[in-house]
Write a protein that holds these residues in place. Structure first.
Motif, mmCIF file in Angstrom:
data_model
loop_
_atom_site.group_PDB
_atom_site.id
_atom_site.type_symbol
_atom_site.label_atom_id
_atom_site.label_comp_id
_atom_site.label_asym_id
_atom_site.label_seq_id
_atom_site.Cartn_x
_atom_site.Cartn_y
_atom_site.Cartn_z
ATOM 1 N N LYS A 57 -3.130 10.670 -20.475
ATOM 2 C CA LYS A 57 -3.048 9.432 -19.701
ATOM 3 C C LYS A 57 -3.593 8.254 -20.501
ATOM 4 O O LYS A 57 -3.116 7.126 -20.346
ATOM 5 N N VAL A 66 -10.057 6.053 -7.647
ATOM 6 C CA VAL A 66 -8.976 6.852 -8.251
ATOM 7 C C VAL A 66 -9.514 7.418 -9.556
ATOM 8 O O VAL A 66 -9.853 6.670 -10.478
ATOM 9 N N LYS A 79 -8.831 10.227 -12.639
ATOM 10 C CA LYS A 79 -7.776 11.048 -13.239
ATOM 11 C C LYS A 79 -8.285 11.792 -14.463
ATOM 12 O O LYS A 79 -8.922 11.192 -15.332
ATOM 13 N N VAL A 105 -5.745 14.529 -10.328
ATOM 14 C CA VAL A 105 -5.981 13.198 -9.759
ATOM 15 C C VAL A 105 -6.614 13.312 -8.382
ATOM 16 O O VAL A 105 -6.189 14.126 -7.560
ATOM 17 N N GLU A 123 -9.310 4.508 -12.344
ATOM 18 C CA GLU A 123 -8.255 3.495 -12.242
ATOM 19 C C GLU A 123 -8.422 2.682 -10.979
ATOM 20 O O GLU A 123 -8.924 3.185 -9.965
ATOM 21 N N GLU A 124 -7.964 1.445 -11.015
ATOM 22 C CA GLU A 124 -7.984 0.639 -9.779
ATOM 23 C C GLU A 124 -7.028 1.275 -8.770
ATOM 24 O O GLU A 124 -6.014 1.856 -9.149
ATOM 25 N N PHE A 125 -7.360 1.157 -7.499
ATOM 26 C CA PHE A 125 -6.493 1.688 -6.442
ATOM 27 C C PHE A 125 -5.300 0.757 -6.266
ATOM 28 O O PHE A 125 -5.443 -0.454 -6.165
ATOM 29 N N LEU A 126 -4.106 1.354 -6.242
ATOM 30 C CA LEU A 126 -2.882 0.566 -6.050
ATOM 31 C C LEU A 126 -2.293 0.940 -4.699
ATOM 32 O O LEU A 126 -2.144 2.117 -4.387
ATOM 33 N N GLU A 175 5.612 4.409 -3.047
ATOM 34 C CA GLU A 175 5.823 5.068 -4.335
ATOM 35 C C GLU A 175 7.308 5.344 -4.556
ATOM 36 O O GLU A 175 8.024 5.702 -3.617
ATOM 37 N N LYS A 233 4.009 13.968 -1.821
ATOM 38 C CA LYS A 233 3.042 14.708 -2.646
ATOM 39 C C LYS A 233 2.056 15.546 -1.832
ATOM 40 O O LYS A 233 1.588 16.577 -2.304
ATOM 41 N N ILE A 238 2.232 4.225 -12.177
ATOM 42 C CA ILE A 238 1.050 5.067 -11.981
ATOM 43 C C ILE A 238 1.051 6.248 -12.928
ATOM 44 O O ILE A 238 0.000 6.773 -13.255
ATOM 45 N N GLU A 239 2.212 6.689 -13.342
ATOM 46 C CA GLU A 239 2.226 7.748 -14.353
ATOM 47 C C GLU A 239 3.601 7.822 -14.987
ATOM 48 O O GLU A 239 4.600 7.415 -14.411
HETATM 49 P P1 AMP Z 1 -0.449 11.061 -10.752
HETATM 50 O O1 AMP Z 1 -0.639 12.498 -11.137
HETATM 51 O O2 AMP Z 1 -1.014 10.082 -11.723
HETATM 52 O O3 AMP Z 1 0.956 10.752 -10.326
HETATM 53 O O4 AMP Z 1 -1.223 10.886 -9.380
HETATM 54 C C1 AMP Z 1 -0.968 11.702 -8.266
HETATM 55 C C2 AMP Z 1 -0.874 10.847 -7.034
HETATM 56 O O5 AMP Z 1 -2.102 10.143 -6.822
HETATM 57 C C3 AMP Z 1 0.178 9.757 -7.113
HETATM 58 O O6 AMP Z 1 1.447 10.179 -6.773
HETATM 59 C C4 AMP Z 1 -0.342 8.747 -6.122
HETATM 60 O O7 AMP Z 1 -0.021 9.146 -4.805
HETATM 61 C C5 AMP Z 1 -1.814 8.866 -6.305
HETATM 62 N N1 AMP Z 1 -2.288 7.845 -7.250
HETATM 63 C C6 AMP Z 1 -2.357 7.919 -8.599
HETATM 64 N N2 AMP Z 1 -2.827 6.779 -9.136
HETATM 65 C C7 AMP Z 1 -3.076 5.954 -8.113
HETATM 66 C C8 AMP Z 1 -3.581 4.623 -8.014
HETATM 67 N N3 AMP Z 1 -3.983 3.936 -9.087
HETATM 68 N N4 AMP Z 1 -3.704 4.080 -6.788
HETATM 69 C C9 AMP Z 1 -3.334 4.777 -5.685
HETATM 70 N N5 AMP Z 1 -2.851 6.027 -5.702
HETATM 71 C C10 AMP Z 1 -2.729 6.628 -6.899
#
Ligand code: AMP
Ligand code: GLY
Length: 432
Positions: free
Chosen positions: A105, A143, A145, A155, A179-182, A186, A208, A276-277
């Motif tokens: 990441k 958040v 990761k 995460v 990470e900042e919350f977004l 999605e 998810k 976000i990813e």
């Molecule tokens: P990721 O493995 O990075 O996709 O994260 C898994 C899940 O966590 C994502 O599908 C989002 O639902 C949630 N998530 C990840 N990053 C954030 C973020 N910065 N703010 C809010 N939700 C997040």
């Protein structure tokens, strides 16, 4: 064209079904290791280790394979693509180095910073003290990761500072990103890439969390639907221009051209689209709905990307009809794994023309179909409206019997409720 598909999930089964539907003869499709469902549609080689660069290369040569399609991330990480490319075998899947876009990441953040791609603000932490101060600086919801592959468990999003710190302690050896919350909707949007150009597929949304109403723990994905009729006009083009192309160009500049599937995990916030990813492979279960709607020959799209000629490929077209998928998971998923158990009713469930079933954790033991834990299968339903797609999907899944299994009842519910004029969410054929 002879095609070898590596992997054993519902994603790979969906890829194989799409290859066949769009013109590849089933006899030309090989799969390793596959599962019980894949074995019905293609020739499977259960003993070939998909993660072994030497074994896969030897197999491809021996069988005269023209294209290898890599489903999961593990073979990317072990360098299967690199080994195949070194032997001049076309492969749809990025090199070990380019797959770092998913595997690290912090690497992905560096690429995004260099390419000016919009993403959440993040702090890299090496110690728990650094995590604690990053949590306080960025504030709740927190958040956290893990900076590496953690099988979908890396995460956590939580208001509980202690839970955030506990999660960080578990993964601190990998490095942590705070990470900042977004906040926002999605979207998963896939791009085919040949290393210098991209082509968008159609957007999808993944569910998810394990339980209805987005409750419970994160999973690999419990369902999905496509298209997303609520997306703003020009969304796909904007993501291509501001996310996918700059990322691909930066990867090429770094000497790690990205050839394969660039999965953009996005959130639409009030301030705009944020990444976000990235994943370096098709998403599971989004692939089940995206490829269900594809009408363009998939083999040609993947092959042209693999050999650096995506610009000469046809434009991917998608059916007007909508698709949803509901994942049937075994007892205890995702927290614990259930013992192997018989699963019945699939023939009945699949007897409806709207329904296809992609297998994940299934195996034949003698004549008996067994579920082997985790996500067992994806029921895929296509219809003119989300309302009808849901009706067919849930009728079908009720016919399937697996002790202790569970599935979400709210896949595409909101979009079906909004879809009350009976029309499909999207009235034109295109990549939206
Ligand atoms: P990721 O493995 O990075 O996709 O994260 C898994 C899940 O966590 C994502 O599908 C989002 O639902 C949630 N998530 C990840 N990053 C954030 C973020 N910065 N703010 C809010 N939700 C997040
Ligand atoms: N469905 C999420 C993923 O494939 O990573």
């Amino acid at each position: 064209m002879k095609i070898l598909v590596l992997g054993q999930g519902a994603r790979e089964h969906a890829i194989i079904k799409s290859l066949i539907r769009t013109g590849t003869p089933a006899a030309n499709i090989f799969a390793a290791p596959g599962n019980a469902g894949i074995a019905e549609d293609a020739q499977t080689f259960a003993t070939l280790d998909p993660n072994s660069p030497t074994d896969v290369t030897a197999f491809a040569k021996e069988h005269g394979i023209d294209l290898v399609v890599i489903g999961p991330e593990a073979p990317l990480v072990t360098g299967v693509s690199d080994a195949l490319r070194a032997e001049g075998i076309a492969v749809f899947g990025p090199s070990q180095k380019a797959a770092q876009l998913e595997g690290s990441k912090s690497f992905a953040k560096e690429v995004m910073a260099a390419a000016d791609v919009p993403t959440g603000m993040a702090r890299e932490c090496r110690t728990i003290d650094e995590v604690a101060s990053a949590l306080d600086d960025l504030g709740a919801p927190y958040v956290v990761k893990a900076d590496g592959l953690a099988a979908g468990k890396g995460v956590i999003v939580t208001d509980d500072r202690e839970a955030a710190l506990d999660h960080a302690r578990k993964f601190i050896d990998m490095g942590i990103l705070v990470e900042e919350f977004l906040d926002g909707q999605e979207v998963s949007l896939f791009f085919l890439s040949d290393g210098v150009s991209v082509q968008a597929l159609t957007p999808a949304q993944d569910y998810k969390r394990a339980y209805d109403g987005d409750a419970g723990p994160n999973t690999g994905g419990m369902g999905a639907y496509s298209p997303l009729p609520w997306l703003p006009e020009g969304f796909v083009e904007e993501v291509e221009r501001t996310v996918a192309m700059p990322t691909i160009l930066e990867m090429a500049r770094l000497g790690a051209p990205f050839v394969g599937l660039l999965y953009c995990g996005l959130i639409i916030t009030k301030r705009g689209i944020r990444v976000i990813e990235f994943n370096a492979r098709f998403g599971d279960p989004e692939t089940q709905v995206v490829l269900r709607r594809l009408v363009t020959p998939l083999a040609e799209l993947l092959h042209k990307a693999a050999i650096g000629q995506l610009q000469g490929a046809p434009v991917a077209r998608f059916a007007k009809n909508v698709a949803i998928t509901v994942v049937l998971a075994s007892e205890g998923y995702p927290d614990s794994s259930a013992p192997n158990r018989p699963i019945t009713g699939l023939t009945e469930a699949e007897s409806n023309e709207h329904i296809e079933i992609a297998h994940a954790a299934t195996r034949l033991e003698g004549d008996e179909l067994m579920a082997t834990g985790g996500r067992v299968l994806s029921v895929i339903s296509m219809a003119e409206t989300f309302h009808h797609a849901r009706e067919h999907a849930y009728k079908a899944i009720e016919k399937i019997h697996l002790k202790g299994s569970h599935y979400r009842k709210d896949i595409a519910k909101k979009v079906a409720d909004a879809d009350n004029d009976g029309k499909p969410g999207n009235d034109s054929e295109g990549n939206n």
